[in-house]
Design an enzyme around this catalytic site. Structure first.
Site, mmCIF file in Angstrom:
data_model
loop_
_atom_site.group_PDB
_atom_site.id
_atom_site.type_symbol
_atom_site.label_atom_id
_atom_site.label_comp_id
_atom_site.label_asym_id
_atom_site.label_seq_id
_atom_site.Cartn_x
_atom_site.Cartn_y
_atom_site.Cartn_z
ATOM 1 N N ARG A 88 25.157 37.197 51.398
ATOM 2 C CA ARG A 88 25.740 37.799 52.609
ATOM 3 C C ARG A 88 25.242 37.019 53.824
ATOM 4 N NH1 ARG A 88 25.800 44.098 53.171
ATOM 5 N NH2 ARG A 88 27.535 43.565 54.559
ATOM 6 N N GLN A 195 28.911 54.413 54.724
ATOM 7 C CA GLN A 195 27.474 54.561 54.469
ATOM 8 C C GLN A 195 26.905 55.803 55.141
ATOM 9 O OE1 GLN A 195 28.950 51.800 55.601
ATOM 10 N NE2 GLN A 195 28.155 49.952 54.639
ATOM 11 N N ASP A 236 20.883 44.409 61.836
ATOM 12 C CA ASP A 236 20.912 43.384 60.797
ATOM 13 C C ASP A 236 20.381 42.051 61.299
ATOM 14 O OD1 ASP A 236 23.087 45.449 59.943
ATOM 15 O OD2 ASP A 236 22.544 44.306 58.146
#
Lengths: 348, 348
Positions: A88, A195, A236
């Protein structure tokens, strides 16, 4: 508290988060390929948990190495790091963890391949353990920002399921809850992968923290009705200027919070900062498959294949919308460029 | 263009929008109960289409009346209007259409029950036909607000599927598209019922208008990337001060548009204005079942039954976030209180 990643002597037990909340099933990972697949397909997600899984995945892969010399081993290691890095693109903890793993080998002078393999496992376990402690510290630094009887909005999942410990954003919430602050958490469901619905609402409910689930489109109305006192999300990747890449939808929440004069906090370990990036513009944003929008979890078709979709997995929130960044070394406040640099220097 | 509601001599053919986009099935409605059920369960939705369905539904119900006197008939009519009015609380066109139906009977002096029944059908057809024309006029008034090569964001569905004609917000888009303005429409998927994904993207694609589907959480990022030149949405009820109740998520889009200095337009017929309400605070907002959130598109469980949800079907956008309201009698600009009153007076 639920654990997303559990090391078991010679393999990784990894909670398959794509099956939550209906099924709680741990996968047994014994290879780097399985680790790659789990990261790529979101069986494990959340920047810190991705880093931990990649670290163990690197050990699992290199533990099968047939290399007989240090040179051969290091060459294979570089290849495998490149492979796992490609799982990713956005969460920097993935690259950070793999880099830490490499450093542990290069710092180890030994030419004995078995020793090099052992040091990889030691380092992976340390990354995991350190993350657990970092979550505790983030929670402790952040809990005083939560007023009594606060309504807290969070987006995506930055909880136990996203880390090696109690979470980052949810770590703050768990700590505030443990001090009997009588909080109410509103969880954005967080389309397209949901999520917030599948993970955050489930995780908080399991832990006995009051939570109410909303669609992403309802956050503004909650703020308008003065039910939200603060927003806390994870990250992130954070650029040197304080721009925060986080789950798509975070930017919407940040703009809405600013419009309603509601504090907007980001909670993340220092490993999330990427000092190589001056600003948010340079953060690579993963664009995922249209079918994630058109066809939820392969179960509900909401748009036909001929409908084009745009599916960025992350967005970038500019520093001017962020009230503070809660790290394991304290809360960073504006001006971010200067204060992030100072914090990173003092942590090294 | 697809039609949501088609009158066929003695019954209503109603497209069951809960089955789109996978199935295009028309239900045959012959009673007021069926009309009530179709409105309540969102088989037909969109403020104008709800009004049209309720008007025909009232005729279908009263056509079965055994009343032998005008008084009996009027008493039954009141009961049935009360019944149909309770199908959904927010869209004012429902009450407006039923009120228009009642007026047509009270204005008709006849004591002959068959004549009173006939006038109900005549009025229902006229409401339907007038709505078709209003959509055309809204489109014509709005199309000049759309620049060439515009990126347009819309939320929910205010198209052919929501009206008796080409739609309100989408009416403007269809008119701009027919003038070869090379537009690109971004459709918010519009959780929880996904009208944007299931209806708007489908409808525009069928009509050959370029459309890209996004999740509601992605609208801010699109604006940040300068892909949106204007927003156009419909309305379920507009208060005298210009406050607009529309599908939940509209307020988020309005705040985001204001933050990015992007024009935010509402397109709606004058029947959507409720001059009895001074401000948005008094608009009743329907709260729907949690299962609409927990159970994605009726097919995929995304949260367990023990998870509490908050599911308001609409939100209220304050007038200061609205650039203009496009009606069949022209575009209303601020100051809304004064200009709405003037427009309503000149239309009467």
């Amino acid at each position: 508290m639920i654990e997303a990643v559990i090391w078991k002597n010679d393999h990784l037990d990894l909670l398959d988060q794509t099956l939550l909340p209906e099924q709680t099933i741990y996968l047994v990972l014994t290879t780097s390929e399985q680790s790659f697949e789990a990261i790529r397909n979101l069986r494990v997600r959340g920047a810190p948990a991705i880093g931990i899984t990649a670290a163990y995945g690197l050990f699992l892969g290199m533990n099968h190495s047939m290399a007989s010399t240090r040179e051969e081993f290091l060459a294979e290691l570089d290849q495998m790091i490149e492979y796992l890095s490609s799982a990713r693109p956005t969460a920097v903890n993935l690259f950070w963890a793999l880099d830490e793993m490499k450093k542990s080998v290069t710092a180890m002078g030994s030419t004995d391949v078995d020793t090099l393999k052992s040091v990889l496992l030691v380092r992976a376990k340390a990354i995991h353990k350190d993350d657990r402690q970092r979550c505790q510290d983030i929670g402790d630094h952040g809990k005083s920002l939560v007023p009594n009887s606060a309504g807290i909005l969070t987006h995506c999942n930055a909880g136990a399921l996203a880390t090696g410990g109690i979470g980052t954003a949810l770590g703050v919430i768990y700590k505030a809850h443990s001090e009997n602050k009588d909080i109410m958490v509103y969880a954005d469901e967080t389309r397209p992968i949901l999520q917030g619905a599948r993970l955050t609402a489930w995780e908080l409910n399991q832990a006995g923290v009051p939570v109410e689930l909303i669609c992403d489109s309802m956050s503004g109305t909650l703020m308008q009705q003065k039910k939200i006192d603060l927003v806390i999300v994870g990250a992130d990747r954070i650029a040197a200027d304080g721009s925060v890449a986080n789950k798509i939808g975070t930017y919407n929440v940040a703009v809405l919070a600013a419009h309603h004069n509601i504090p907007f906090y980001v909670a993340a370990p220092l490993s999330t900062f990427d000092m190589n990036l001056d600003s948010g513009d340079s953060i690579p944003i993963e664009i995922r498959d249209s079918d994630e929008i058109r066809n939820f979890a392969g179960k509900a078709i909401i748009a036909l294949p001929e409908i084009d979709c745009w599916n960025p997995a992350f967005d970038v929130t500019p520093p001017e919308l962020i009230t503070g960044i809660i790290t394991e070394k304290g809360v960073i406040k504006p001006p971010y460029k200067q204060n992030i640099r100072l914090k990173m220097e003092s942590a090294n």
